[in-house]
Design a protein around this motif. Structure first.
Motif, PDB file in Angstrom:
ATOM      1  N   ILE A  41      -0.607  -1.075  -4.776  1.00 55.02           N
ATOM      2  CA  ILE A  41      -2.027  -0.583  -4.466  1.00 55.02           C
ATOM      3  C   ILE A  41      -2.254   0.845  -3.684  1.00 55.02           C
ATOM      4  O   ILE A  41      -1.182   1.096  -3.167  1.00 55.02           O
TER       5      ILE A  41
ATOM      6  N   GLU B  22     -11.603  -7.197  -0.872  1.00 53.25           N
ATOM      7  CA  GLU B  22     -11.016  -6.257  -1.996  1.00 53.25           C
ATOM      8  C   GLU B  22      -9.631  -7.103  -2.568  1.00 53.25           C
ATOM      9  O   GLU B  22      -9.304  -7.265  -3.648  1.00 53.25           O
TER      10      GLU B  22
ATOM     11  N   SER C 284       0.662  -1.204  -0.031  1.00 55.59           N
ATOM     12  CA  SER C 284      -0.107   0.152  -0.015  1.00 55.59           C
ATOM     13  C   SER C 284       0.693   1.378  -0.058  1.00 55.59           C
ATOM     14  O   SER C 284       1.884   1.286   0.735  1.00 55.59           O
TER      15      SER C 284
ATOM     16  N   THR D 245      -7.075   0.602  -0.170  1.00 65.40           N
ATOM     17  CA  THR D 245      -7.547  -0.583  -0.761  1.00 65.40           C
ATOM     18  C   THR D 245      -7.455  -1.995   0.164  1.00 65.40           C
ATOM     19  O   THR D 245      -8.484  -2.623   0.175  1.00 65.40           O
TER      20      THR D 245
ATOM     21  N   TYR E 235      -8.885  -8.749  -6.186  1.00 67.18           N
ATOM     22  CA  TYR E 235      -7.622  -8.235  -6.899  1.00 67.18           C
ATOM     23  C   TYR E 235      -6.838  -9.297  -7.496  1.00 67.18           C
ATOM     24  O   TYR E 235      -6.608  -9.488  -8.529  1.00 67.18           O
TER      25      TYR E 235
END
Length: 294
Positions: A132, A150, A70, A136, A154
């Protein structure tokens, strides 16, 4: 940003090394799968009994892991750089992130990680490390709430046979509360058939092992680092720039008051007062001289 005692976390270098080493370990199993496939391709095919893997038995399937890192629009390049080195893989970024990283490449002579763009790819199929957007994989306010579904979706959309996803959330807010500190690693087995539209999932294995890991890491100085800086410089005054109100402003000043050079502060105050007095006296004399002129 972190001018409160609760924001004490490990030095940045330690956090980077921890994330990168974990990424390397996680992706070792992927390399083993690739090696096995290459060997089996050149070996003569034999009529062996193939045991069918039950859809509910994730443990029996070869583990193929996707790592999600992230990031904000800019920042955390050191995490990407070291993760790429440890895993010996490229890092997938989207076009927007790729343009951002081009802007900092010129500084790679100062900081090696600024050249991370040379270790990035725009092809999601060429890497098991994907960048990402922050949020997210989950949110941290008001407390840590992982987004397992999520992450699973993905990995599923990539159609690369992933059955495990590990997402990292590197942020200083990982230690912002007792709950976050005690629940910084969250795991869940997600049934893709329950979240994929119309339940269309390729293959027998539709169970995704998802894990979200919070790591206390930030580009900003932690509270103990701020204290060390103020102690070293011994300024005559502290001016908070990140605060929620007057009370918070005063509280921040108070936390660093013991490190301020009070003697210099007094001298500056006296000098300022004296300077004002001298200026007023000079102005009065000038005014008197103007009045006395014919």
């Amino acid at each position: 940003t972190y001018a409160k005692p609760k924001h004490c976390f490990a030095p940045q270098d330690e956090a980077i090394e921890m994330i990168a080493s974990q990424v390397g370990e996680l992706l070792n199993s992927n390399q083993d799968i690739v090696s096995e496939k290459k060997q089996s391709f050149f070996q003569p095919k034999t009529k062996a009994k193939v045991k069918e893997i039950a859809s509910s038995d994730v443990a029996q399937a070869p583990v193929r892991t996707l790592v999600l890192l992230s990031c904000y629009s800019i920042g955390k390049e050191k995490v990407l750089w070291n993760s790429a080195l440890q895993s010996k893989q490229l890092v997938f970024v989207n076009k927007t992130k790729h343009r951002m990283l081009q802007c900092i490449k010129a500084h790679q002579d100062v900081e090696a990680s600024s050249g991370i763009i040379d270790r990035c790819t725009l092809d999601p199929k060429k890497s098991d490390i994907h960048v990402i957007t922050m949020g997210t994989a989950g949110s941290l306010h008001p407390f840590f709430q992982p987004n397992f579904e999520e992450c699973a979706l993905y990995a599923h959309r990539l159609n690369k046979g992933y059955n495990k996803v590990v997402a990292f959330l590197p942020t200083g807010w990982a230690n912002s509360s007792k709950y976050n500190r005690e629940n910084g690693v969250a795991k869940k087995i997600v049934d893709l058939k329950e979240i994929v539209k119309k339940g269309k999932v390729n293959g027998n294995n539709h169970m995704m092992d998802v894990e979200v890991r919070c790591v206390a890491y930030s580009e900003h100085s932690s509270y103990n680092e701020l204290r060390a800086c103020v102690e070293y410089t011994r300024p005559k005054q502290i001016i908070p720039t990140v605060f929620s109100g007057e009370k918070d402003y005063a509280a921040i000043e108070k936390r660093f008051q013991d490190l301020v050079d009070s003697q210099r502060a007094k001298q500056a105050f006296i000098s300022k007062i004296s300077g004002i007095g001298v200026k007023r006296k000079a102005a009065a004399i000038m005014k008197k001289q103007k009045i006395s002129r014919p």
